[in-house]
Design a protein around this motif. Structure first.
Motif, PDB file in Angstrom:
ATOM      1  N   MET A 283       0.853  -1.202   0.000  1.00  0.00           N
ATOM      2  CA  MET A 283       0.000   0.000   0.000  1.00  0.00           C
ATOM      3  C   MET A 283       0.881   1.242   0.000  1.00  0.00           C
ATOM      4  SD  MET A 283      -2.974   1.068   2.723  1.00  0.00           S
ATOM      5  CE  MET A 283      -3.886   2.590   2.506  1.00  0.00           C
ATOM      6  N   ASP A 284       0.554   2.173  -0.912  1.00  0.00           N
ATOM      7  CA  ASP A 284       1.350   3.387  -1.014  1.00  0.00           C
ATOM      8  C   ASP A 284       1.183   4.256   0.235  1.00  0.00           C
ATOM      9  OD1 ASP A 284       2.229   2.682  -3.511  1.00  0.00           O
ATOM     10  OD2 ASP A 284       0.657   3.789  -4.571  1.00  0.00           O
ATOM     11  N   LYS A 285       2.277   4.830   0.658  1.00  0.00           N
ATOM     12  CA  LYS A 285       2.214   5.779   1.758  1.00  0.00           C
ATOM     13  C   LYS A 285       1.640   7.089   1.225  1.00  0.00           C
ATOM     14  CE  LYS A 285       6.624   5.383   2.555  1.00  0.00           C
ATOM     15  NZ  LYS A 285       7.956   5.561   3.183  1.00  0.00           N
ATOM     16  N   ALA A 286       0.756   7.695   1.994  1.00  0.00           N
ATOM     17  CA  ALA A 286       0.097   8.920   1.536  1.00  0.00           C
ATOM     18  C   ALA A 286       0.244  10.017   2.574  1.00  0.00           C
ATOM     19  CB  ALA A 286      -1.381   8.651   1.249  1.00  0.00           C
ATOM     20  N   ALA A 287       0.317  11.240   2.075  1.00  0.00           N
ATOM     21  CA  ALA A 287       0.404  12.406   2.949  1.00  0.00           C
ATOM     22  C   ALA A 287      -0.383  13.544   2.321  1.00  0.00           C
ATOM     23  CB  ALA A 287       1.866  12.814   3.153  1.00  0.00           C
ATOM     24  N   GLN A 288      -0.904  14.410   3.169  1.00  0.00           N
ATOM     25  CA  GLN A 288      -1.612  15.595   2.692  1.00  0.00           C
ATOM     26  C   GLN A 288      -0.762  16.821   3.027  1.00  0.00           C
ATOM     27  OE1 GLN A 288      -3.423  13.319   4.922  1.00  0.00           O
ATOM     28  NE2 GLN A 288      -3.706  12.207   2.997  1.00  0.00           N
ATOM     29  N   LEU A 289      -0.618  17.679   2.046  1.00  0.00           N
ATOM     30  CA  LEU A 289       0.208  18.872   2.213  1.00  0.00           C
ATOM     31  C   LEU A 289      -0.623  20.108   1.909  1.00  0.00           C
ATOM     32  CD1 LEU A 289       2.963  20.355   2.524  1.00  0.00           C
ATOM     33  CD2 LEU A 289       3.321  19.936   0.079  1.00  0.00           C
ATOM     34  N   TYR A 290      -0.641  21.022   2.850  1.00  0.00           N
ATOM     35  CA  TYR A 290      -1.327  22.300   2.669  1.00  0.00           C
ATOM     36  C   TYR A 290      -0.252  23.389   2.649  1.00  0.00           C
ATOM     37  CZ  TYR A 290      -5.585  19.740   3.781  1.00  0.00           C
ATOM     38  OH  TYR A 290      -6.612  18.836   3.771  1.00  0.00           O
ATOM     39  N   ARG A 291      -0.179  24.101   1.536  1.00  0.00           N
ATOM     40  CA  ARG A 291       0.880  25.108   1.381  1.00  0.00           C
ATOM     41  C   ARG A 291       0.338  26.303   0.618  1.00  0.00           C
ATOM     42  NH1 ARG A 291       3.871  24.378  -3.720  1.00  0.00           N
ATOM     43  NH2 ARG A 291       2.833  22.782  -4.972  1.00  0.00           N
ATOM     44  N   MET A 292       0.928  27.462   0.879  1.00  0.00           N
ATOM     45  CA  MET A 292       0.474  28.689   0.245  1.00  0.00           C
ATOM     46  C   MET A 292       1.058  28.808  -1.157  1.00  0.00           C
ATOM     47  SD  MET A 292       0.483  32.595   1.705  1.00  0.00           S
ATOM     48  CE  MET A 292       2.268  32.727   1.804  1.00  0.00           C
ATOM     49  N   VAL A 293       0.184  28.968  -2.142  1.00  0.00           N
ATOM     50  CA  VAL A 293       0.610  29.181  -3.532  1.00  0.00           C
ATOM     51  C   VAL A 293      -0.293  30.252  -4.112  1.00  0.00           C
ATOM     52  CG1 VAL A 293       1.008  28.152  -5.781  1.00  0.00           C
ATOM     53  CG2 VAL A 293       1.285  26.752  -3.735  1.00  0.00           C
ATOM     54  N   THR A 294       0.139  31.504  -4.050  1.00  0.00           N
ATOM     55  CA  THR A 294      -0.644  32.617  -4.593  1.00  0.00           C
ATOM     56  C   THR A 294       0.045  33.167  -5.829  1.00  0.00           C
ATOM     57  OG1 THR A 294       0.493  34.305  -3.272  1.00  0.00           O
ATOM     58  CG2 THR A 294      -1.381  33.187  -2.248  1.00  0.00           C
ATOM     59  N   ASP A 295      -0.599  34.151  -6.451  1.00  0.00           N
ATOM     60  CA  ASP A 295      -0.032  34.732  -7.674  1.00  0.00           C
ATOM     61  C   ASP A 295       1.299  35.421  -7.413  1.00  0.00           C
ATOM     62  OD1 ASP A 295      -2.158  33.849  -9.166  1.00  0.00           O
ATOM     63  OD2 ASP A 295      -3.300  35.720  -8.978  1.00  0.00           O
ATOM     64  N   ASP A 296       1.459  35.974  -6.210  1.00  0.00           N
ATOM     65  CA  ASP A 296       2.675  36.736  -5.936  1.00  0.00           C
ATOM     66  C   ASP A 296       3.586  36.080  -4.891  1.00  0.00           C
ATOM     67  OD1 ASP A 296       1.023  37.064  -3.791  1.00  0.00           O
ATOM     68  OD2 ASP A 296       1.220  39.244  -3.668  1.00  0.00           O
TER      69      ASP A 296
ATOM     70  N   THR B  65      -5.512  30.983   3.248  1.00  0.00           N
ATOM     71  CA  THR B  65      -4.422  30.561   4.142  1.00  0.00           C
ATOM     72  C   THR B  65      -4.765  30.874   5.589  1.00  0.00           C
ATOM     73  OG1 THR B  65      -2.783  30.950   2.397  1.00  0.00           O
ATOM     74  CG2 THR B  65      -1.965  30.812   4.658  1.00  0.00           C
ATOM     75  N   ASP B  66      -5.278  32.085   5.835  1.00  0.00           N
ATOM     76  CA  ASP B  66      -5.645  32.478   7.203  1.00  0.00           C
ATOM     77  C   ASP B  66      -6.775  31.603   7.748  1.00  0.00           C
ATOM     78  OD1 ASP B  66      -3.729  34.443   7.162  1.00  0.00           O
ATOM     79  OD2 ASP B  66      -5.131  36.056   6.635  1.00  0.00           O
ATOM     80  N   ALA B  67      -7.713  31.264   6.877  1.00  0.00           N
ATOM     81  CA  ALA B  67      -8.825  30.412   7.305  1.00  0.00           C
ATOM     82  C   ALA B  67      -8.328  29.016   7.673  1.00  0.00           C
ATOM     83  CB  ALA B  67      -9.873  30.326   6.192  1.00  0.00           C
ATOM     84  N   PHE B  68      -7.386  28.491   6.883  1.00  0.00           N
ATOM     85  CA  PHE B  68      -6.812  27.173   7.187  1.00  0.00           C
ATOM     86  C   PHE B  68      -6.083  27.193   8.523  1.00  0.00           C
ATOM     87  CE2 PHE B  68      -2.993  24.546   7.218  1.00  0.00           C
ATOM     88  CZ  PHE B  68      -3.535  23.282   7.047  1.00  0.00           C
ATOM     89  N   LYS B  69      -5.290  28.225   8.758  1.00  0.00           N
ATOM     90  CA  LYS B  69      -4.527  28.309  10.003  1.00  0.00           C
ATOM     91  C   LYS B  69      -5.462  28.429  11.213  1.00  0.00           C
ATOM     92  CE  LYS B  69      -1.743  31.669   8.616  1.00  0.00           C
ATOM     93  NZ  LYS B  69      -0.590  32.632   8.601  1.00  0.00           N
ATOM     94  N   ALA B  70      -6.534  29.191  11.046  1.00  0.00           N
ATOM     95  CA  ALA B  70      -7.493  29.326  12.146  1.00  0.00           C
ATOM     96  C   ALA B  70      -8.208  28.009  12.405  1.00  0.00           C
ATOM     97  CB  ALA B  70      -8.503  30.422  11.803  1.00  0.00           C
ATOM     98  N   GLN B  71      -8.550  27.288  11.361  1.00  0.00           N
ATOM     99  CA  GLN B  71      -9.257  26.012  11.510  1.00  0.00           C
ATOM    100  C   GLN B  71      -8.435  24.980  12.264  1.00  0.00           C
ATOM    101  OE1 GLN B  71     -10.350  24.234   7.771  1.00  0.00           O
ATOM    102  NE2 GLN B  71     -11.043  22.315   8.696  1.00  0.00           N
ATOM    103  N   HIS B  72      -7.131  24.956  11.995  1.00  0.00           N
ATOM    104  CA  HIS B  72      -6.271  23.930  12.593  1.00  0.00           C
ATOM    105  C   HIS B  72      -5.458  24.449  13.779  1.00  0.00           C
ATOM    106  CE1 HIS B  72      -7.042  20.864   9.503  1.00  0.00           C
ATOM    107  NE2 HIS B  72      -7.088  21.856   8.648  1.00  0.00           N
ATOM    108  N   GLY B  73      -5.628  25.724  14.110  1.00  0.00           N
ATOM    109  CA  GLY B  73      -4.929  26.275  15.258  1.00  0.00           C
ATOM    110  C   GLY B  73      -3.424  26.323  15.085  1.00  0.00           C
ATOM    111  N   VAL B  74      -2.963  26.687  13.874  1.00  0.00           N
ATOM    112  CA  VAL B  74      -1.530  26.770  13.592  1.00  0.00           C
ATOM    113  C   VAL B  74      -1.189  28.194  13.175  1.00  0.00           C
ATOM    114  CG1 VAL B  74      -1.337  24.344  12.948  1.00  0.00           C
ATOM    115  CG2 VAL B  74      -1.870  26.040  11.186  1.00  0.00           C
ATOM    116  N   ASP B  75       0.074  28.523  13.302  1.00  0.00           N
ATOM    117  CA  ASP B  75       0.519  29.885  12.980  1.00  0.00           C
ATOM    118  C   ASP B  75       1.173  29.991  11.616  1.00  0.00           C
ATOM    119  OD1 ASP B  75      -0.333  30.859  15.481  1.00  0.00           O
ATOM    120  OD2 ASP B  75       1.540  30.198  16.415  1.00  0.00           O
ATOM    121  N   THR B  76       1.601  28.863  11.051  1.00  0.00           N
ATOM    122  CA  THR B  76       2.358  28.911   9.811  1.00  0.00           C
ATOM    123  C   THR B  76       1.902  27.818   8.853  1.00  0.00           C
ATOM    124  OG1 THR B  76       4.070  27.439  10.677  1.00  0.00           O
ATOM    125  CG2 THR B  76       4.412  29.817  10.984  1.00  0.00           C
ATOM    126  N   THR B  77       2.256  27.998   7.604  1.00  0.00           N
ATOM    127  CA  THR B  77       2.148  26.944   6.585  1.00  0.00           C
ATOM    128  C   THR B  77       3.532  26.811   5.962  1.00  0.00           C
ATOM    129  OG1 THR B  77       1.493  28.559   4.884  1.00  0.00           O
ATOM    130  CG2 THR B  77      -0.268  27.429   6.089  1.00  0.00           C
TER     131      THR B  77
END
Length: 242
Positions: A1-14, A45-57
């Motif tokens: 079975m393949d190992k899987a991971a989820q990655l949330y990262r900021m990718v904006t136009d600038d 990005t801010d909504a994700f950080k608030a949802q998971h209680g983290v300060d950074t991505t």
């Protein structure tokens, strides 16, 4: 079975988070199939950080559990980077590159290794160390005055030192104007050697060396002393040559 991971990262136009890219690469290099979730705006990005209680991505999740950011991922894989602490790595990197350059130039121009290889090694090392000091002369001078006997008594010398080292290095590399390079290298090398020896071996002080500029965290010690001894040796060798 393949190992899987989820990655949330900021990718904006600038802005694209470099640690997100590195985290993705690290996961893939360890055999994980990455489910990539780019956060395409600051609000998202801010909504994700608030949802998971983290300060950074970025944030990585494996088996439904949050691992954390890039540093946490490295720690999970047993490759956590050391933060802080003294290291000789900066000056050793300079010596290694200078040696490689001198060998390359010797083989390319002369077809063999010899005395000129050693001369170029010392000159190239001096030049690169001077360049690092010249990036921030103000910060360098503050560290330098902490242990240099002449710089402590005559502050302008601390500001002049990187320029003098660079001048001697450039002239010595081409054996140009030895009547300038020899006394300059001999003077700053001797003062530096005496200062380092006195601070380290007589006073037994634990200081940072300014040899790679003000931003480095290289301990003042034998390797620091070697920079000055190399300048003295080079100057005396060139006296014999000229």
């Amino acid at each position: 079975m393949d190992k899987a991971a989820q990655l949330y990262r900021m990718v904006t136009d600038d802005q694209v988070c470099p640690y997100g890219i590195k985290a993705k690469h690290l996961l893939e290099s360890r055999g994980y199939k990455v489910e990539d979730h780019p956060l395409a705006s600051r609000d998202e990005t801010d909504a994700f950080k608030a949802q998971h209680g983290v300060d950074t991505t970025p944030q990585v999740f494996i088996d439904g559990k949050r691992v954390g950011g890039y540093d946490s991922l490295r720690e999970l894989f047993g490759i956590a980077r050391e933060k802080g602490g003294k290291s000789y790595r900066p000056v050793l990197a300079v010596f290694a590159v200078a040696l490689a350059l001198s060998v390359s130039v010797s083989l390319g121009m002369l077809g063999s290794l010899g005395v000129r290889t050693i001369e170029w090694f010392v000159a190239f090392s001096m030049a690169m160390l001077a360049m690092l000091k010249l990036q921030d002369v103000e910060q360098f001078s503050s560290m330098f005055i902490g242990y240099d006997l002449l710089g402590r008594r005559y502050v302008p010398y601390a500001y002049a030192y990187p320029y003098l080292e660079a001048l001697a290095a450039v002239l010595m590399a081409g054996r140009v104007l030895p009547w300038i390079s020899i006394p300059v290298a001999l003077f700053i090398g001797t003062v530096g050697a005496v200062s380092v020896f006195y601070a380290v071996y007589i006073q037994k002080r634990e200081l940072k060396c300014a040899c790679v500029g003000g931003s480095g965290d290289v301990p003042l010690g034998f390797i620091s002393l070697s920079e000055n001894l190399a300048m003295i040796g080079m100057a005396l060798w060139m006296v014999l040559q000229f």
